[in-house]
Design a protein around this motif. Structure first.
Motif, mmCIF file in Angstrom:
data_model
loop_
_atom_site.group_PDB
_atom_site.id
_atom_site.type_symbol
_atom_site.label_atom_id
_atom_site.label_comp_id
_atom_site.label_asym_id
_atom_site.label_seq_id
_atom_site.Cartn_x
_atom_site.Cartn_y
_atom_site.Cartn_z
ATOM 1 N N THR A 1 0.811 -1.151 0.078
ATOM 2 C CA THR A 1 -0.037 -0.010 0.015
ATOM 3 C C THR A 1 0.960 1.229 -0.019
ATOM 4 O O THR A 1 1.811 1.353 0.659
ATOM 5 C CB THR A 1 -0.887 0.036 1.169
ATOM 6 O OG1 THR A 1 -1.658 -1.227 1.228
ATOM 7 C CG2 THR A 1 -1.880 1.174 1.350
ATOM 8 N N PHE B 1 0.982 5.381 0.722
ATOM 9 C CA PHE B 1 0.125 6.386 1.303
ATOM 10 C C PHE B 1 0.658 7.900 0.551
ATOM 11 O O PHE B 1 1.604 8.011 0.266
ATOM 12 C CB PHE B 1 0.437 6.621 2.718
ATOM 13 C CG PHE B 1 -0.539 5.653 3.680
ATOM 14 C CD1 PHE B 1 -1.546 6.207 4.248
ATOM 15 C CD2 PHE B 1 -0.022 4.270 3.594
ATOM 16 C CE1 PHE B 1 -2.256 5.412 5.030
ATOM 17 C CE2 PHE B 1 -0.911 3.589 4.330
ATOM 18 C CZ PHE B 1 -2.046 4.090 5.112
ATOM 19 N N HIS C 1 -4.809 6.893 0.113
ATOM 20 C CA HIS C 1 -3.787 5.747 0.049
ATOM 21 C C HIS C 1 -4.394 4.836 -0.944
ATOM 22 O O HIS C 1 -5.451 5.097 -1.262
ATOM 23 C CB HIS C 1 -3.432 4.814 1.416
ATOM 24 C CG HIS C 1 -4.815 4.338 2.047
ATOM 25 N ND1 HIS C 1 -5.458 5.212 2.675
ATOM 26 C CD2 HIS C 1 -5.418 2.947 1.962
ATOM 27 C CE1 HIS C 1 -6.516 4.497 2.998
ATOM 28 N NE2 HIS C 1 -6.331 3.189 2.722
#
Length: 159
Positions: free
Chosen positions: A101, A103, A134
């Protein structure tokens, strides 16, 4: 977990994500996934210490997500309506691909704040707010998948 056949699990679509290539797994009673919340609850004291917070109740609830070929998570804020105050995503399988992920500083994904690498038993804890943009925009390659837990915790106060 490595021995489990997650493609054979019952599953449903995640709320507000019906067009995503994601299965919300529904573990049966003998699934090793059911132990994960117990493990996380055992870590809540340490989480409080590191984040300098105090949970109202030591309880959490995890969803288990199986993201597969074609999955692409656009830049977004978590929650529709009421946002979870604190959430944690932990990656539960190996991959040689960059499936972590990212951000961002902005809602358009132009300025990266931090990119979490995808590695088994790692992830992030997010104190949620109106600026926690995100996503996972690199997608999942053919014949690969991303397995993760997404855990909601009880409300908290700053210490």
């Amino acid at each position: 977990i490595r021995k489990e056949s997650f493609w054979e699990y019952d599953w449903e679509l995640q709320d507000e994500q019906h067009d995503w290539k994601r299965r919300r797994l529904l573990p049966k009673n003998n699934s090793p996934l059911l132990l994960i919340d117990q493990i996380y609850m055992g870590c809540m004291g340490r989480i409080e210490e590191v984040l300098n917070i105090k949970f109202a109740v030591h309880h959490c609830n995890s969803n288990f997500w199986l993201d597969y070929t074609g999955f692409n998570c656009p830049v977004h804020l978590d929650g529709f309506g009421e946002r979870p105050k604190i959430a944690m995503q932990i990656y539960l399988n190996d991959s040689e691909h960059d499936l972590g992920t990212v951000f961002y500083q902005d809602q358009h994904g132009k300025k990266i704040r931090y990119k979490f690498p995808y590695a088994i038993n790692t992830g992030y804890i997010m104190l949620n707010g109106n600026t926690q943009w995100h996503g996972q925009t690199s997608g999942i390659p053919n014949d690969k998948f991303r397995l993760s837990s997404y855990t909601y915790f009880s409300s908290f106060e700053d210490k």
